[in-house]
Write an enzyme that holds these catalytic residues in place. Sequence first.
Site, PDB file in Angstrom:
ATOM      1  NE  ARG A   1      -2.321  -0.179   3.552  1.00  0.00           N
ATOM      2  CZ  ARG A   1      -2.268  -0.813   4.479  1.00  0.00           C
ATOM      3  NH1 ARG A   1      -2.895  -1.775   5.049  1.00  0.00           N
ATOM      4  NH2 ARG A   1      -2.030  -0.213   5.661  1.00  0.00           N
TER       5      ARG A   1
ATOM      6  CG  HIS B   1       1.100 -17.918  14.975  1.00  0.00           C
ATOM      7  ND1 HIS B   1       0.466 -18.801  15.239  1.00  0.00           N
ATOM      8  CD2 HIS B   1       1.891 -17.639  13.842  1.00  0.00           C
ATOM      9  CE1 HIS B   1       0.878 -19.366  13.815  1.00  0.00           C
ATOM     10  NE2 HIS B   1       1.296 -19.066  13.479  1.00  0.00           N
TER      11      HIS B   1
ATOM     12  CE  LYS C   1      -1.614 -16.376  11.930  1.00  0.00           C
ATOM     13  NZ  LYS C   1      -1.558 -16.285  10.629  1.00  0.00           N
TER      14      LYS C   1
END
Length: 256
Positions: A35, A143, A147
Amino acid sequence: MIALVLVGAAGRMGRAVEEAALASPDFAVKGRVDRADRHPADRGGWSDTLADFAARGDVVVEFSSPEGCRACAELCAARGAALVSGTTGLDAAGEAAIAAAAARVPVLRSANFSLGVAALRRALDAALSALPRDWDIEIVERHHRRKLDSPSGTALLLGADAAASRGLGSGALRQGRSGRTGPRPAAEIGIHAVRGGSWVGDHAVLLAGEGEWLELRHVASDRGAFAHGALAAARFVAEARPGAYTLDDVLSAKGR
Ligand code: NAD
């Protein structure tokens, strides 16, 4: 020399893949896509559009988002570029876009590019073949707190492997438990997602029998583990014919 285009280049995995590629003599990073608000001010070779870079003979490596993955699949197919895709949490349209691309270009997709997880999958298959069917299977993954999808693509992959080994369908997967659930059904595979801190990726498969249990566990402590697997995949698709490939194809080719 393999020309790489990195999609999601400003992200955690994009940066890890670029670092590994720069240390490897057979890759040149041709372009970085992310982006526009994530482009660094002081570096060239960036775009927010894959169309600015991807051409026949290039390998696009994407770790971005389900939307990014789908856009990559469509553009790679149109331009004749090979694709290595690592984004997890794809919906049916994303999977369909990957399948459509694989009819025209080489596509290698994996929810986990670490060679250790590939070995864990083989070890799980061997353990389940050696154990009685009444041993319970539970998968616990950890994680980092940022995430976006749960459970992880790797936990779902391990669950699908275990279900296939037991002759069960995807309905056997049970994500988390709460409330008065009653005794654990035998034909169930539990999956539990833990989130916090900076864990890169930790997957444990617990196999529980009467009076004993076994744990098979893989811990990724550095994203370089996934990046090196993704580059091995990039070398593979650079030479491959159009089709859908997995990391197992890369490992089998190595062993030839
Ligand atoms: P991240 O958020 O750090 O990076 C993702 C990057 O992609 C961001 O910079 C974001 O701006 C960019 N992005 C999102 N949509 C985009 C689009 N449409 N076009 C261009 N850029 C776009 O995330 P991450 O930790 O690098 O993980 C990315 C993906 O890879 C996640 O789905 C994650 O689960 C997966 N992952 C896979 C493996 C594997 O081995 N397969 C390993 C780690 C992470």
